[in-house]
Write a protein that holds these residues in place. Sequence first.
Motif, PDB file in Angstrom:
ATOM      1  N   ASP A  80      14.628  -5.252 -13.524  1.00 44.63           N
ATOM      2  CA  ASP A  80      14.603  -5.444 -14.978  1.00 44.63           C
ATOM      3  C   ASP A  80      15.044  -6.847 -15.404  1.00 44.63           C
ATOM      4  N   SER A 133      23.661   1.878 -30.969  1.00 41.41           N
ATOM      5  CA  SER A 133      23.861   0.830 -29.960  1.00 41.41           C
ATOM      6  C   SER A 133      25.294   0.797 -29.441  1.00 41.41           C
ATOM      7  N   ASP A 178      22.461  -2.194 -26.668  1.00 41.01           N
ATOM      8  CA  ASP A 178      22.643  -1.081 -25.746  1.00 41.01           C
ATOM      9  C   ASP A 178      21.907  -1.376 -24.440  1.00 41.01           C
ATOM     10  N   THR A 188      21.266   0.443 -21.968  1.00 39.32           N
ATOM     11  CA  THR A 188      20.400   1.517 -21.462  1.00 39.32           C
ATOM     12  C   THR A 188      18.965   1.375 -21.955  1.00 39.32           C
ATOM     13  N   THR A 189      18.751   0.550 -22.979  1.00 43.55           N
ATOM     14  CA  THR A 189      17.390   0.369 -23.497  1.00 43.55           C
ATOM     15  C   THR A 189      16.619  -0.701 -22.734  1.00 43.55           C
ATOM     16  N   ASN A 217      13.834  -3.166 -24.097  1.00 40.79           N
ATOM     17  CA  ASN A 217      13.829  -2.939 -25.545  1.00 40.79           C
ATOM     18  C   ASN A 217      14.979  -3.683 -26.210  1.00 40.79           C
ATOM     19  N   ALA A 218      16.068  -3.890 -25.467  1.00 41.99           N
ATOM     20  CA  ALA A 218      17.194  -4.657 -25.992  1.00 41.99           C
ATOM     21  C   ALA A 218      16.779  -6.108 -26.232  1.00 41.99           C
ATOM     22  N   GLN A 220      15.061  -6.092 -29.557  1.00 41.64           N
ATOM     23  CA  GLN A 220      16.076  -6.007 -30.617  1.00 41.64           C
ATOM     24  C   GLN A 220      16.746  -7.353 -30.836  1.00 41.64           C
ATOM     25  N   SER A 237      23.648   2.854 -17.341  1.00 46.68           N
ATOM     26  CA  SER A 237      22.315   2.284 -17.238  1.00 46.68           C
ATOM     27  C   SER A 237      22.031   1.693 -15.870  1.00 46.68           C
ATOM     28  N   LYS A 292      19.711  -0.590 -16.041  1.00 42.87           N
ATOM     29  CA  LYS A 292      18.942  -1.676 -16.634  1.00 42.87           C
ATOM     30  C   LYS A 292      19.799  -2.894 -16.967  1.00 42.87           C
TER      31      LYS A 292
END
Length: 303
Positions: free
Chosen positions: A49, A112, A228, A230-231, A234-235, A238, A259, A261
């Motif tokens: 990731d 978050s 967050d 864990t996203t 996607n973080a 954001q 996570s 990630k």
Amino acid sequence: MFGKFFTKLKKGLTKTRDVFTGVVDLFRGRGRVDKAFLEELEKRLYLADVGGYAVGVIVERVRQGFLDKEVSDDVQTFVKQQLREMLTDASPGINYTMNGPTVVMIVGVNGSGKTTTIAKLANRLKSEGKKVVVAACDTFRAAAVEQLTVWCERIGCDIVKNAQGSDPASVAHDACEKAKARGFDVLIVDTAGRLHTQAHLMRELEKIHKVVTRQIPGAPHDTLMVLDATTGQNAVTQAEMFSKSVKCTGIVLTKLDGSAKGGAIFAIKQKVGLPVKYVGVGEGIEDLDVFNPDEYVEALFQK
């Protein structure tokens, strides 16, 4: 070599480290740094990731420095150094002002870990000898104000709040007045969790910003974006979204313990260019620490 938080960080990064094992194992396979090796390194960094831009930079630098050479500990050391450099920033922790209260605004989407992060940060600053007050400006969510109140009572921290649905900017105003009048060192300002599509919440954020700037010179001295972990990627989205709407000065990366990630921290840093100032690796009140890139990268590579 490392601080007491390293053990907790290493444990918190267990899931991410499990993913990074693929990268670590590649260096132990020996052989030569050829096209196949570079492709495999690229694939494993993607799986961890780390993100497209960061992966591209690292693989190209390995190619330039080690092509056709034997895979050795030097290659792993080089990759670790590249990762550290991507995360290193000259601005750890809070940017304190020398005159009057230091104002720290906290932004982030709901869920978050924003409210818990505020409590952890207040507790940490208190443990460092700072006199802290919190402004509960997320007046649209009664649960947020209630949760923050419970946390502040638990850690012995002052809080300024108002009725649900009241003007968030007025809470910020009252908190600034209290911070100045009673000699607080730090004012932490909560804000409503928002998305760029929620124009009314963005306007409220702008109002809060104007109020604290008017009340306290140079404020806010820090605006921290809570993301967050864990996203994952996607973080990154954001972070890009918030940086377009709000002038943020740093990132707090939460929920690393939940996570796999955590590698997304490299993509976030490269895409947004903001320093990661704090990381959270648990739900306990003391599970927040100033970000240390050396410790972070070392924790990823340890078995």
